[in-house]
Design a protein around this motif. Structure first.
Motif, short mmCIF file in Angstrom:
data_model
loop_
_atom_site.label_atom_id
_atom_site.label_comp_id
_atom_site.label_asym_id
_atom_site.label_seq_id
_atom_site.Cartn_x
_atom_site.Cartn_y
_atom_site.Cartn_z
N VAL A 27 0.99 -1.60 -0.33
CA VAL A 27 0.37 -0.27 -0.18
C VAL A 27 0.62 0.86 0.27
CG1 VAL A 27 -2.02 1.27 1.32
CG2 VAL A 27 -2.24 -1.06 1.37
N PRO A 28 0.89 1.48 -0.82
CA PRO A 28 1.84 3.36 -1.01
C PRO A 28 1.21 4.15 -0.40
CG PRO A 28 0.05 3.07 -3.52
CD PRO A 28 0.30 1.91 -2.31
N GLU A 29 2.31 5.40 0.37
CA GLU A 29 1.90 6.37 1.51
C GLU A 29 0.94 7.76 0.59
OE1 GLU A 29 5.05 8.95 2.39
OE2 GLU A 29 6.11 7.00 3.85
N ILE A 30 0.95 7.01 -0.39
CA ILE A 30 -0.11 8.40 -0.86
C ILE A 30 -1.89 7.99 -0.52
CG2 ILE A 30 -0.26 7.30 -3.14
CD1 ILE A 30 -0.81 10.44 -4.48
N THR A 31 -1.91 6.69 -0.74
CA THR A 31 -3.24 5.81 -0.28
C THR A 31 -3.93 5.95 0.88
OG1 THR A 31 -2.94 4.26 -2.05
CG2 THR A 31 -4.29 3.81 -0.11
N THR A 32 -2.27 6.30 2.11
CA THR A 32 -2.94 6.16 3.72
C THR A 32 -2.57 7.93 4.19
OG1 THR A 32 -0.34 5.73 4.70
CG2 THR A 32 -1.95 3.49 3.91
N GLY A 33 -1.99 8.95 2.90
CA GLY A 33 -2.36 9.59 3.78
C GLY A 33 -0.53 10.09 4.32
N GLY A 34 -0.09 9.42 4.11
CA GLY A 34 1.39 9.55 4.31
C GLY A 34 1.45 8.65 6.38
#
Ligand code: AMP
Ligand code: MG
Length: 351
Positions: free
Chosen positions: A109-116
């Motif tokens: 899960v990339p950071e952009i998906t989790t709002g950092g």
């Protein structure tokens, strides 16, 4: 670019339509679809470029994380780096359904998906259109509500088209969403587990499942946005464009300074005091779940009428109304200057 709209049966979606939607998603596109909560704006959660398009389409601040929709517990485990026993219990009790669980994220899960954030929010939707779409795409789908940031969530395909227009590649229209309120968000990275956003799965049901160990997240103060644990908890959110005021009792209506055209939203049909001409009453059902399913459609309709003021007579402070009250507090200003509840709907839209 014109948005395509395809009608699908909510319970038995046509597999060829789902395949078409899956191919739009696999090529990095955005597909809006109904879940049992509200309409979501979907992209493949592990594709950072596709997810960036969600943020752009919604005008969503990059720190506001997305919920990742999965079709199985195994897929949820792939998105997380820890899967505690409590997660198993919750999934057994409430999945598929409107409960989102926050856990440490895995590297897919990339950071952009989790709002950092180092955590990820996962949920298995019960609505057939949503779950089969995730299945046929073969990837988890990030899908926040399909509306511009800070606007009222869509519960029908028309709301999506009116708000996002040509910013979405394909809309699957399967009729109105069932619950009509966003999912309950529960963090398992806190101990005890913490409800970050009240929703259709109530506190009591969660507590029963977890042997009593659940607390409710506090609303962060506007003065320290860095402290925001869950951006769905922002004080101003889910707001109609019409200036909106809340009163806690019918007596409050007598102190309102009425402008030209206004509406009074009630739950059930209480006997209202006499209102000036130009003020129309609008009643939602007096039962919490029925009211929840119609609330956003009512706010969308009221917004379309471009009134000068909306006054909401709040439903009682009882547990079955918790999620509805939560959204209304964020959507309205309190009536009088009175004692200010810190960080609650009294920010004048500063965020
Ligand atoms: P929406 O998809 O628009 O209903 O918003 C999703 C909401 O889920 C966010 O506003 C957050 O409140 C919550 N959320 C998503 N991911 C996380 C996370 N990693 N940690 C805490 N809350 C989250
Ligand atoms: Mg939203």
């Amino acid at each position: 670019l014109t948005t395509r709209v395809l009608s699908v049966d909510p319970d038995r979606p046509d597999p060829s339509i789902l395949d078409e939607a899956a191919s739009v998603l696999r090529s990095g596109g955005l597909v809006a679809f109904a879940t049992e909560t509200v309409y979501g704006l979907g992209a493949i959660a592990t594709d950072a470029r596709a997810v960036a398009r969600i943020f752009a389409a919604k005008g969503r601040p990059s720190f506001n994380p997305l919920i990742v929709h999965v079709a199985s517990v195994d897929q949820a485990k792939e998105c997380t780096s820890e899967w505690p026993e409590a997660a198993d219990r919750l999934a057994r009790a409430f999945w598929p359904g409107p409960l989102t669980i926050v856990l440490p994220r895995s590297s897919i899960v990339p950071e952009i998906t989790t709002g950092g954030q180092s955590t990820v929010a996962v949920r298995m939707p019960s609505m057939a259109v949503a779950r089969r779409l995730v299945e046929r795409t073969g990837r988890p789908l990030a899908a926040p509500s399909a509306n511009r940031s800070n606007r009222v969530s869509p519960t029908r395909a028309e709301h999506v088209l009116a708000d996002l227009g040509d910013r979405v590649d394909l809309v699957l229209d399967s009729g109105p969403a069932e619950f009509g309120l966003e999912s309950t968000v529960l963090s398992l990275t806190h101990s005890p587990a913490r409800v970050l956003r009240p929703g259709p799965v109530g506190l009591e049901a969660l507590a029963a499942c977890l042997d009593g160990m659940v607390e409710v997240g506090t609303v962060p103060s506007v003065a320290s946005p860095g402290a925001i644990a869950s951006p769905g908890m922002l004080p101003t959110h889910y707001a109609p464009r019409t200036p909106a005021l809340r009163v806690e009792s019918l007596a409050g209506l007598e102190r309102v300074n009425w402008p030209g055209r206004a509406a009074v939203l009630t739950f059930g049909t209480p006997a209202l005091p006499p209102l000036p001409g130009g003020v129309e009453p609008l009643a939602l059902p007096g039962a919490a779940s029925a009211a929840a399913s119609q609330l956003y459609a009512a706010l969308h309709e009221l917004d379309a009428r471009r009134l000068d003021l909306l006054v909401v007579v709040m439903p009682p402070e009882e547990s079955e109304w918790r999620a509805v009250r939560d959204r209304l507090v964020r959507a309205t200003q309190p009536q009088s200057p009175g004692p200010i509840e810190p960080g609650r709907g009294d920010t004048g839209g500063a965020i």
